[in-house]
Motif scaffolding. Structure first.
Motif, PDB file in Angstrom:
ATOM      1  N   ALA A 192      40.023  35.589  25.049  1.00  0.00           N
ATOM      2  CA  ALA A 192      39.241  36.541  25.836  1.00  0.00           C
ATOM      3  C   ALA A 192      39.722  37.952  25.521  1.00  0.00           C
ATOM      4  O   ALA A 192      40.908  38.166  25.261  1.00  0.00           O
ATOM      5  CB  ALA A 192      39.385  36.257  27.328  1.00  0.00           C
ATOM      6  N   SER A 238      35.354  35.030  23.495  1.00  0.00           N
ATOM      7  CA  SER A 238      34.208  34.442  24.195  1.00  0.00           C
ATOM      8  C   SER A 238      33.754  35.312  25.360  1.00  0.00           C
ATOM      9  O   SER A 238      32.573  35.309  25.718  1.00  0.00           O
ATOM     10  CB  SER A 238      34.574  33.046  24.716  1.00  0.00           C
ATOM     11  OG  SER A 238      35.639  33.126  25.648  1.00  0.00           O
ATOM     12  N   HIS A 239      34.692  36.073  25.984  1.00  0.00           N
ATOM     13  CA  HIS A 239      34.377  36.857  27.171  1.00  0.00           C
ATOM     14  C   HIS A 239      35.023  38.245  27.089  1.00  0.00           C
ATOM     15  O   HIS A 239      36.031  38.427  26.409  1.00  0.00           O
ATOM     16  CB  HIS A 239      34.891  36.168  28.443  1.00  0.00           C
ATOM     17  CG  HIS A 239      34.160  34.910  28.789  1.00  0.00           C
ATOM     18  ND1 HIS A 239      34.233  33.768  28.014  1.00  0.00           N
ATOM     19  CD2 HIS A 239      33.328  34.611  29.841  1.00  0.00           C
ATOM     20  CE1 HIS A 239      33.496  32.809  28.575  1.00  0.00           C
ATOM     21  NE2 HIS A 239      32.943  33.296  29.667  1.00  0.00           N
ATOM     22  N   LYS A 265      28.251  39.594  25.245  1.00  0.00           N
ATOM     23  CA  LYS A 265      29.430  38.859  25.691  1.00  0.00           C
ATOM     24  C   LYS A 265      29.389  38.727  27.219  1.00  0.00           C
ATOM     25  O   LYS A 265      29.076  39.694  27.926  1.00  0.00           O
ATOM     26  CB  LYS A 265      30.712  39.589  25.294  1.00  0.00           C
ATOM     27  CG  LYS A 265      30.937  39.685  23.790  1.00  0.00           C
ATOM     28  CD  LYS A 265      31.261  38.319  23.201  1.00  0.00           C
ATOM     29  CE  LYS A 265      31.517  38.404  21.699  1.00  0.00           C
ATOM     30  NZ  LYS A 265      31.853  37.098  21.114  1.00  0.00           N
ATOM     31  N   PRO A 266      29.703  37.553  27.760  1.00  0.00           N
ATOM     32  CA  PRO A 266      29.821  37.441  29.223  1.00  0.00           C
ATOM     33  C   PRO A 266      30.887  38.399  29.728  1.00  0.00           C
ATOM     34  O   PRO A 266      31.953  38.520  29.136  1.00  0.00           O
ATOM     35  CB  PRO A 266      30.238  35.977  29.436  1.00  0.00           C
ATOM     36  CG  PRO A 266      29.801  35.263  28.186  1.00  0.00           C
ATOM     37  CD  PRO A 266      29.937  36.261  27.078  1.00  0.00           C
ATOM     38  N   LEU A 268      33.407  39.871  32.803  1.00  0.00           N
ATOM     39  CA  LEU A 268      34.122  39.628  34.056  1.00  0.00           C
ATOM     40  C   LEU A 268      34.931  40.881  34.363  1.00  0.00           C
ATOM     41  O   LEU A 268      35.861  41.221  33.636  1.00  0.00           O
ATOM     42  CB  LEU A 268      35.056  38.418  33.923  1.00  0.00           C
ATOM     43  CG  LEU A 268      34.384  37.057  33.749  1.00  0.00           C
ATOM     44  CD1 LEU A 268      35.363  36.045  33.188  1.00  0.00           C
ATOM     45  CD2 LEU A 268      33.821  36.571  35.073  1.00  0.00           C
ATOM     46  N   THR A 292      28.451  42.800  37.730  1.00  0.00           N
ATOM     47  CA  THR A 292      29.477  41.910  37.161  1.00  0.00           C
ATOM     48  C   THR A 292      30.869  42.202  37.696  1.00  0.00           C
ATOM     49  O   THR A 292      31.836  41.579  37.274  1.00  0.00           O
ATOM     50  CB  THR A 292      29.489  42.038  35.629  1.00  0.00           C
ATOM     51  OG1 THR A 292      29.635  43.421  35.267  1.00  0.00           O
ATOM     52  CG2 THR A 292      28.207  41.503  35.027  1.00  0.00           C
ATOM     53  N   VAL A 305      38.495  33.868  36.052  1.00  0.00           N
ATOM     54  CA  VAL A 305      38.505  34.088  34.601  1.00  0.00           C
ATOM     55  C   VAL A 305      38.877  32.798  33.886  1.00  0.00           C
ATOM     56  O   VAL A 305      38.249  32.401  32.900  1.00  0.00           O
ATOM     57  CB  VAL A 305      39.496  35.214  34.236  1.00  0.00           C
ATOM     58  CG1 VAL A 305      39.652  35.310  32.720  1.00  0.00           C
ATOM     59  CG2 VAL A 305      39.023  36.553  34.794  1.00  0.00           C
ATOM     60  N   GLU A 308      36.043  30.345  33.902  1.00  0.00           N
ATOM     61  CA  GLU A 308      34.917  30.761  33.072  1.00  0.00           C
ATOM     62  C   GLU A 308      35.232  30.651  31.582  1.00  0.00           C
ATOM     63  O   GLU A 308      34.384  30.260  30.776  1.00  0.00           O
ATOM     64  CB  GLU A 308      34.535  32.206  33.398  1.00  0.00           C
ATOM     65  CG  GLU A 308      33.824  32.387  34.721  1.00  0.00           C
ATOM     66  CD  GLU A 308      32.409  31.831  34.702  1.00  0.00           C
ATOM     67  OE1 GLU A 308      31.786  31.824  33.615  1.00  0.00           O
ATOM     68  OE2 GLU A 308      31.925  31.398  35.759  1.00  0.00           O
ATOM     69  N   VAL A 309      36.459  31.006  31.206  1.00  0.00           N
ATOM     70  CA  VAL A 309      36.799  31.132  29.783  1.00  0.00           C
ATOM     71  C   VAL A 309      37.157  29.801  29.144  1.00  0.00           C
ATOM     72  O   VAL A 309      36.804  29.550  27.987  1.00  0.00           O
ATOM     73  CB  VAL A 309      37.953  32.146  29.604  1.00  0.00           C
ATOM     74  CG1 VAL A 309      38.447  32.170  28.160  1.00  0.00           C
ATOM     75  CG2 VAL A 309      37.499  33.541  30.028  1.00  0.00           C
TER      76      VAL A 309
END
Length: 449
Positions: A192, A238-239, A265-266, A268, A292, A305, A308-309
């Motif tokens: 991440a 990924s995030h 990208k997602p 957070l 977000t 996090v 999600e990751v």
């Protein structure tokens, strides 16, 4: 790989009423911050505090590796630590894998335990007393349940201990250079992008990166400084994760956020729930109030996090014994969780029984007795229910059951400990997520049955 390994009993880190963190977590976070100042930066050493294992889990190869590679072991000594088989094994494994123990083991005595009651290997070591005696000779932990910034004795012990840790870390630095670039962690499972922050958020970012590393999540960039390779590093992740406050920092936070959006990208983002956003300029205020942004305590954000990751495990295969009848039993205060679990089990092909908590006492009693009589599996849920009530439910099984069902207790980590446990009952430990954690363990049990 860690420089410092913290061995503690889960029972000593249960959050006090209304708190997000337990006493041990508060102490270690304060000690980590003070030691970071002694060393120079938090990135110059690593501290491992296991957040994953529950009280009944075994010491995994991952934990063994961290113990073997650590320079220093901090033992959070307490009655609960002595009663924990795995805490004692952590100490034994650390001693067995280090030839020279001088200056490596630090004992934090929480409960005033006499030296002779502690493991023999610790008898000759000086401990740091983190308690005081009341006028009635009762033991009171310093900083319990939540440390007060005005508690000079509590923070004085932390400062003293940080000096000792710094001295030991610098001694061991000759054998293995202190970490200054990529964090030494477990096998990387995900990556991440954790955006660099200014000084006021430095400790929060360090805590986030450290705890993610323990779950195999690599953070880029490794060091908290301007990232010249921002876009290429973000592409590898990924995030996009970002910690925010009211400081505009020349618009860098806003720019990075917009680039992350462009790259799809997602996102957070975190801010302190008590932050006064009105003090920010217009652009930063818009960022702080974005959809977000998660305004919560930092440990809660770190958990989100992580969830999600980390790659999601593949869904479990349909249960082999889908024709079984499952009595999903819970007290009235835990009943909403039972309904969620039962709905998913029914979708998987199981027959389900639930207690009724509407109507008169006779109707409620009849529904519970029916569950005992016809179930192949009793799945008891405990989150808020008292141990006495759950023990009564379990005892009733012997009275009403027509056959011998499998008995599973899905128990929240903060639930009150049971003192009545029927033979062969299996306990599934959940983290307030019965419909996910408990259900996954249940299905795995049924498939392997």
């Amino acid at each position: 790989m860690s420089d410092i390994f913290v061995s503690y009993a889960r029972i000593n880190d249960q959050p006090f009423s209304g708190q997000k963190q337990g006493w041990v977590s508060h102490f270690i976070n304060n000690l980590r911050n003070e030691t970071s100042q002694r060393i120079g930066r938090a990135e110059n050493y690593s501290l491992w505090m296991d957040f994953k294992l529950s009280a009944n889990d075994a010491v995994t190869p991952e934990i063994e590796k961290q113990l073997r590679d650590a320079h220093i072991l901090i033992v959070m000594m307490s009655r609960g630590w002595l009663e924990s088989e795995w805490c004692v094994r952590e100490l034994e494994y650390f001693c067995a894998t280090h030839d020279d123990l001088a200056g490596r083991i630090f004992i934090i005595n929480q409960d005033g335990l006499p030296r002779e009651e502690q493991p023999e290997i610790l008898h000759d070591l000086v401990s740091c007393p983190l308690y005081e005696k009341t006028p009635h000779d009762q033991i009171q932990r310093l900083g319990y349940p939540v440390p007060d910034v005005a508690d000079r004795e509590y923070f004085g012990r932390i400062v003293e201990l940080s000096f000792q840790l710094e001295k030991s870390l610098r001694r061991f630095a000759q054998a293995l250079v202190l970490k200054s670039a990529e964090p030494r962690s477990v096998e990387t499972k995900a990556t991440a992008y954790v955006a660099p922050v200014h000084d006021s958020l430095f400790d929060q970012r360090s805590q986030l990166v450290s705890e993610l590393a323990q779950f195999g999540i690599q953070a880029l960039p490794a060091a908290n400084r301007f990232d010249r390779e921002f876009e290429s590093n973000l592409q590898r992740c990924s995030h996009f994760v970002q910690l925010l406050d009211t400081d505009f920092v020349q618009g860098l936070s806003c720019d990075q956020y917009l680039i992350a959006q462009t790259m799809e990208k997602p996102v957070l983002q975190w801010r302190d729930p008590m932050l006064d956003c009105s003090k920010a300029n217009h652009e930063q205020k818009a960022l702080l109030e974005g959809k977000t942004v998660i305004a919560c305590e930092l440990p809660d954000f770190i958990r989100q996090v992580r969830e999600e990751v980390l790659p999601k495990p593949p869904p479990p295969p349909p249960p082999v014994n889908g024709n079984k009848m499952v009595f999903v039993h819970a007290s009235p205060e835990d009943f909403p969780k039972a309904e969620q679990v039962a709905a998913t089990l029914q979708e998987r092909g199981f027959g389900i029984v639930l207690p009724r908590y509407e109507g008169d006492a006779q109707r409620i009693r009849k529904s519970i007795e029916r569950g005992y009589q016809y179930c192949d599996v009793l799945l008891m849920l405990q989150q808020r229910a008292s141990a006495d009530l759950v023990e009564d439910y379990l005892a009733e099984l012997e009275v009403y059951a027509k056959k011998s069902p499998t008995v599973l207790l899905c128990q929240c980590q903060r639930a009150e400990k049971l003192h009545f446990i029927p033979p062969l009952m299996k306990i599934l430990h959940c983290n307030d997520r019965f419909e996910a954690d408990c259900l996954e363990q249940f299905l795995a049990t049924e498939v392997s049955a």
